[in-house]
Design an enzyme around this catalytic site. Structure first.
Site, short mmCIF file in Angstrom:
data_model
loop_
_atom_site.label_atom_id
_atom_site.label_comp_id
_atom_site.label_asym_id
_atom_site.label_seq_id
_atom_site.Cartn_x
_atom_site.Cartn_y
_atom_site.Cartn_z
N ASP A 39 0.06 -1.97 -11.58
CA ASP A 39 1.34 -2.36 -10.96
C ASP A 39 2.22 -2.91 -12.08
O ASP A 39 1.81 -2.96 -13.26
CB ASP A 39 1.13 -3.40 -9.84
CG ASP A 39 2.24 -3.35 -8.77
OD1 ASP A 39 3.41 -3.53 -9.14
OD2 ASP A 39 1.93 -3.15 -7.59
N ASP A 60 4.55 0.52 -16.04
CA ASP A 60 5.58 1.20 -15.25
C ASP A 60 5.06 2.60 -14.94
O ASP A 60 4.82 3.38 -15.87
CB ASP A 60 6.87 1.24 -16.08
CG ASP A 60 8.00 1.97 -15.38
OD1 ASP A 60 7.73 2.68 -14.38
OD2 ASP A 60 9.14 1.84 -15.83
N PHE A 61 4.87 2.90 -13.66
CA PHE A 61 4.23 4.19 -13.35
C PHE A 61 5.14 5.40 -13.59
O PHE A 61 4.75 6.53 -13.41
CB PHE A 61 3.59 4.23 -11.97
CG PHE A 61 4.41 3.78 -10.77
CD1 PHE A 61 5.74 4.08 -10.64
CD2 PHE A 61 3.77 3.08 -9.74
CE1 PHE A 61 6.47 3.69 -9.51
CE2 PHE A 61 4.48 2.68 -8.61
CZ PHE A 61 5.84 2.99 -8.50
N HIS A 72 6.93 6.25 -0.62
CA HIS A 72 8.05 6.21 0.34
C HIS A 72 9.21 5.36 -0.19
O HIS A 72 10.30 5.38 0.37
CB HIS A 72 7.59 5.75 1.74
CG HIS A 72 7.33 4.29 1.89
ND1 HIS A 72 7.29 3.67 3.13
CD2 HIS A 72 7.10 3.30 0.99
CE1 HIS A 72 7.04 2.38 2.98
NE2 HIS A 72 6.92 2.13 1.69
C1 LIG Z 1 5.88 -1.30 -1.04
S1 LIG Z 1 4.87 -2.03 -2.26
C2 LIG Z 1 3.26 -1.49 -1.74
C3 LIG Z 1 2.16 -2.42 -2.15
C4 LIG Z 1 0.77 -2.01 -1.70
N1 LIG Z 1 0.40 -0.69 -2.18
C5 LIG Z 1 0.66 -2.05 -0.20
O1 LIG Z 1 0.88 -1.03 0.45
O2 LIG Z 1 0.39 -3.12 0.34
C6 LIG Z 1 5.20 -1.06 -3.68
C7 LIG Z 1 4.48 -1.51 -4.94
O3 LIG Z 1 4.90 -0.67 -6.03
C8 LIG Z 1 5.06 -1.48 -7.18
N2 LIG Z 1 5.98 -0.84 -8.12
C9 LIG Z 1 7.32 -0.67 -7.98
N3 LIG Z 1 7.84 -0.07 -9.05
C10 LIG Z 1 6.81 0.15 -9.91
C11 LIG Z 1 6.72 0.74 -11.21
N4 LIG Z 1 7.82 1.26 -11.82
N5 LIG Z 1 5.52 0.79 -11.82
C12 LIG Z 1 4.40 0.28 -11.19
N6 LIG Z 1 4.43 -0.28 -9.97
C13 LIG Z 1 5.62 -0.35 -9.33
C14 LIG Z 1 5.61 -2.77 -6.62
O4 LIG Z 1 5.47 -3.85 -7.53
C15 LIG Z 1 4.80 -2.94 -5.35
O5 LIG Z 1 3.62 -3.67 -5.55
#
Ligand SMILES: C[S@@+](CC[C@H](N)C(=O)[O-])C[C@H]1O[C@@H](n2cnc3c(N)ncnc32)[C@H](O)[C@@H]1O
Length: 334
Positions: free
Chosen positions: A203, A225-226, A244
């Site tokens: 994350d 950063d994914f 989503h």
């Molecule tokens: C809607 S949350 C979902 C969290 C978890 N998977 C759940 O369903 O409970 C989206 C996750 O994506 C992570 N995220 C957003 N942008 C990201 C990026 N560029 N690289 C890695 N992680 C990212 C956020 O920090 C967050 O934890």
């Protein structure tokens, strides 16, 4: 009276028009920690107002009475007692939803929703009108709210995780990744069912830093950063309510980045809603509005998931319903 009769149209419009009144009451009671002050013995609003740090007793009484009217707390004369719903607003209830209610009540959330008309005019997220860098940029710049968001995700995920564990067999994987896994709630639960496996929690760095404070010895914590950083190779990559948040192009870019360092035999598990074309009275259709306002993403039908997965050079292998609104969309690399 026939239960299949639709409600009178005036009632439909009236109730929807003012639905935010009760929603806001819930968020404020969560924010002020009122449920934490109420134990097993019913209390008056005056007692709760003092215990919560000096609130206005009469206003608190009115807000709690309104919530009781909606099935949260039980109002009896001068006192209020917990019921199963109000207990979910306590911080110490397993599966607590307090952080979720607080997060939905954040100023940035309400400010973004005020811009829904802009979204409808332009198709752009309302949040872009109020902050730079989108939702995740905002959370990065506001670490307290970022932590609250991760905790909120845990409350949100409670109803998803049980059905996922019941539906999918994780026993064949040596390394299981949770990409965008927030605090690691899903990964920890899956590893509990897969004693042979190690986990990778991937994350954003500030999110992983927080997750690491409560470490699981079987998990490697990787901040990045994914879109651009290398995701460690795994046998299965879970992504729960992550894609989503992103447009089709962005989702394809995330999947491509994961694929670039993945074993050819890896499974990609997209744990998301799958909108049925004829869906009615379905939570996903509301969640889709949250995506419209707060992100560049959307809820997707099976064929929309199929299109994103194919564009990333993967094949959708099966869709397994898992719980009231979530499914496991399984894919493999072509
Ligand atoms: C809607 S949350 C979902 C969290 C978890 N998977 C759940 O369903 O409970 C989206 C996750 O994506 C992570 N995220 C957003 N942008 C990201 C990026 N560029 N690289 C890695 N992680 C990212 C956020 O920090 C967050 O934890």
């Amino acid at each position: 009276m026939n239960n299949d009769m639709p409600p009178p149209p005036q009632k439909v419009i009236h109730e929807l028009t003012v639905a935010y009144w009760a929603s806001r009451c819930l968020q404020v009671i969560a924010e002020l920690g009122v449920a934490d002050q109420l134990g097993d013995v019913p209390q008056s609003a005056a007692t709760l107002a003092r215990a919560a740090g000096g609130l206005n007793a009469q206003a608190l009484h009115r807000v709690l009475r309104s919530l009781s009217n909606h099935g949260v707390f039980v109002h009896d004369g001068e006192t209020f007692a917990h019921n199963d719903a109000s207990r979910l607003l306590r911080s110490d209830t397993p599966g607590s939803m307090r952080s979720l209610a607080r997060m939905m009540g954040l100023k940035v959330h309400w400010d973004a929703y005020r811009e829904l008309d802009v979204s409808v005019r332009t198709g752009k997220p309302g949040i872009a009108e109020v902050v730079d860098g989108g939702l995740f940029g905002y959370l990065r710049a506001h670490p307290e709210e970022g932590r609250l968001f991760s905790e909120a995700m845990e409350g949100k995920a409670y109803s998803q995780i049980g059905p996922i564990l019941e539906t999918y067999d994780f026993s064949g994987f040596a390394t299981i990744g949770d990409i965008g896994g927030a605090g690691g709630h899903l990964l920890n639960a899956v590893l509990g069912r897969a004693p042979q496996a190690r986990g990778v929690l991937f994350d954003l760095p500030q999110v992983v830093k927080h997750a690491r404070q409560n470490p699981n010895p079987r998990v490697d914590y990787v901040g990045g950063d994914f879109f651009k950083d290398q995701v460690p190779p795994c046998d299965a990559y879970m992504m729960m309510t992550v894609l989503h948040d992103w447009s089709d192009d962005e989702s394809v870019a995330i999947l491509n980045n994961i694929k670039s360092n993945a074993p050819r035999t890896a499974k990609i598990l997209i744990l998301e809603g799958v909108v049925q074309p004829d869906a009615r009275n379905n939570f996903l259709l509301d969640l889709d509005i949250e995506m419209l306002v707060m992100t560049t993403g959307r809820e997707r039908t099976r064929s929309e998931w199929d299109a994103v997965i194919s564009r990333a050079g993967m094949r959708l292998t099966r869709v397994m319903p898992a719980g009231a609104w979530s499914s496991i969309v399984e894919a493999e690399i072509v």
